[in-house]
Design a protein around this motif. Structure first.
Motif, short mmCIF file in Angstrom:
data_model
loop_
_atom_site.label_atom_id
_atom_site.label_comp_id
_atom_site.label_asym_id
_atom_site.label_seq_id
_atom_site.Cartn_x
_atom_site.Cartn_y
_atom_site.Cartn_z
N CYS A 158 51.91 40.01 37.31
CA CYS A 158 51.25 38.69 37.24
C CYS A 158 52.24 37.68 36.64
O CYS A 158 53.32 38.07 36.20
CB CYS A 158 50.00 38.78 36.38
SG CYS A 158 50.36 39.14 34.65
N CYS A 209 47.17 37.18 30.90
CA CYS A 209 46.65 36.46 32.07
C CYS A 209 45.13 36.55 32.14
O CYS A 209 44.51 35.89 32.97
CB CYS A 209 47.27 37.01 33.35
SG CYS A 209 46.64 38.63 33.83
N HIS A 241 50.41 45.33 36.82
CA HIS A 241 48.97 45.65 36.88
C HIS A 241 48.68 46.68 37.96
O HIS A 241 49.23 46.57 39.06
CB HIS A 241 48.17 44.39 37.23
CG HIS A 241 47.94 43.47 36.08
ND1 HIS A 241 47.08 43.77 35.07
CD2 HIS A 241 48.45 42.25 35.78
CE1 HIS A 241 47.06 42.77 34.19
NE2 HIS A 241 47.89 41.84 34.59
N CYS A 243 45.58 41.83 29.39
CA CYS A 243 46.84 41.09 29.57
C CYS A 243 46.63 39.62 29.18
O CYS A 243 45.51 39.12 29.23
CB CYS A 243 47.25 41.21 31.03
SG CYS A 243 48.73 40.32 31.49
ZN LIG Z 1 48.48 39.98 33.70
#
Ligand SMILES: [Zn+2]
Length: 490
Positions: free
Chosen positions: A302, A371, A314, A369
């Motif tokens: 990502c 993100c 991921h 994460c």
């Molecule tokens: Zn991520």
């Protein structure tokens, strides 16, 4: 729970149609249920927020619901898997939860090869028979082994749809958006990566420039059409940049903002990743998967992953179950420990494999994460396939370890070779590396000594180093072949 849901669904169909659903129909209904409404992004950050940011307990629930429909399908339609169930004294009903999954023995490439040698040309390890293939076939992908028997996989029209959605999901996470323009560096050979990129971009409304051949033509296309994304192998990304320089262009000042790469370990090799990023002055993303267990949009980096060191990848857990196992016993390793990758594919009509040993080393990390995705990450990427592992003088050597060292020397060009020979009864390791520019005798001696020192320190093996001018070694146009094992069997 799962069996109750299954029974309820079957009763519903029997009420409507007067008959029970077949295992295949049940599986396809589940696949459709989990892809409904995913033809476009669900939010500004996530293509499928419902799955990508699901709680850990929800991810488990999804995996178990899919598993309950997938196992009877595989058992009924694949003689290979039916035999494996029977040999283990199991039926699909014995695997009711993720905890039960370990009861089923690991599935290896060697077992599949033996199966395809007995049942040519397709083998019986997929649930696709000739009738299904005739009615809904899409494309045959095959493993690339030149020495071993290739293992083919027949994917269906439904798989093509799933491919587009799952690939779009991964590339959306990399920051690729409608309006980007992608250059595919492929001749559309039977490589699952490029086809999935192609269909993903179609769905995302990312325009495509098919790169064609030769490299010089791709260089001109970059200059003329100004693509923003390149899909290539990591080695080819470096080769293309060199070709641009030779033609008088600077890749770092080109229109390219992102690279999506696959086919070789790269995220896990920090020096290679840095070299590609700096060469192109662009974000370097890479994906990981295998021909055997798709379409699942691969494991992917990502945008936030690139800000960390080491980079993590991921794994799409609502689409696949990921495990890491001990290389000797195949028993699951404890959380946080390094193990070999094993995947159960919950997103395929053509190849829903069960506990398939992909066989790369990694560590799975289940923390959320930056993100916002809850999907687990392979910490440090995937650094080496167990099949690529070399045994040199009784020591384990991963070609990726040599790559990491060689790419850390800026004076060295992009191509190198690892040559193994027998001298007397000893293995001799020689690293042949290209220097970017001609260097003098003293400089060459110094460079050789530093390389030998670094390899001896990090790999515990003292190599010979041969330095050659840039352009001497074969250029990598697709997947790199850097190991030449010429050892005699003593
Ligand atoms: Zn991520």
């Amino acid at each position: 729970m799962a069996s109750e849901r299954r029974r309820a669904k079957a009763l519903e169909v029997r009420r409507i149609t007067g008959r029970r659903l077949t295992a295949r129909e049940r599986w396809i209904a589940v696949l459709r249920k989990f892809t409904r409404g995913l033809e476009e992004p669900g939010s500004k950050r996530y293509w499928a927020p419902e799955f990508e940011t699901a709680s850990r307990s929800r991810i488990r629930e999804i995996q178990e619901e899919k598993l309950a429909a997938m196992l009877p399908y595989l058992y009924e339609q694949s003689p290979f898997y039916r035999a494996k169930f029977r040999a283990a004294g199991l039926t699909p009903g014995d695997i009711r939860s993720l905890d039960d999954l370990v009861k089923f023995p690991i599935t290896t490439k060697q077992e599949m090869t033996a199966d395809v040698q007995t049942h040519r040309p397709w083998g019986t390890y997929t649930p696709i028979d000739d009738r299904v293939w005739r009615d809904s076939g899409w494309m045959v992908f095959s493993t690339s082994g030149t020495t071993a028997t290739p293992r083919p996989f027949r994917y269906t029209q439904l798989d093509r749809e799933l491919w587009a959605i799952t690939s779009a999901r991964s590339m959306y996470a990399m920051g690729i958006r409608a309006g980007d323009l992608g250059l595919t560096c492929t001749t559309y050979n039977p490589h699952v990566f490029f086809w999935s990129v192609h269909y993903g971009w179609n769905l995302m409304r990312v325009g495509i420039v098919p790169g064609g051949v030769p490299t010089e033509r791709r260089v001109v296309m970059i200059d003329l059409y100004r693509p923003t994304v390149i899909a290539a192998t990591p080695s080819y990304a470096l080769h293309l940049a060199n070709a641009m320089r030779e033609a008088g262009y600077d890749p770092a000042r080109s229109s390219i903002k992102r690279l999506v790469c696959a086919g070789e370990p790269a995220s896990g090799i920090a020096a290679t990743r840095r070299r590609i990023e700096q060469t192109w002055n662009a974000a370097f993303h890479d994906v990981y998967g295998c021909t055997e267990a798709v379409p699942a949009g691969w494991a992917f980096t990502c945008e936030d992953a690139l800000k960390e060191e080491p980079v993590s990848t991921h794994v799409p857990e609502d689409l696949q179950i990921w495990e890491t196992v001990d290389p000797r016993t195949f028993e699951p390793v404890p959380r946080g420990a390094r193990g070999l990758t094993v995947v159960t594919n919950l997103n395929s009509e053509g190849s829903p494999q069960l506990r398939f040993l992909i066989g790369d080393f990694t560590v799975l990390d289940y923390d959320r994460c930056a993100c916002g995705r809850t999907l687990a990450r392979a910490r440090g990427g995937f650094v080496g396939r167990a099949d690529d592992m070399l045994n040199v003088r009784g020591l384990t050597l991963f070609p990726s370890a040599i790559e990491e060292i060689v790419r850390g020397f800026d004076v060295l060009a992009d191509e190198f070779q690892i040559v193994l020979e027998t001298e007397g009864v000893m293995d001799m390791l020689t690293i042949v590396a290209e220097t970017r520019e001609q260097i003098s005798g003293i400089e060459a001696d110094e460079l050789r000594a530093r390389l030998i020192g670094e390899i001896s320190r990090r790999c515990e093996l003292r190599p010979r180093v041969e330095l050659v001018p840039a352009g001497t070694l074969p250029k990598t146009e697709f997947k790199a072949k850097r190991v030449l094992d010429r050892r005699k069997i003593l």
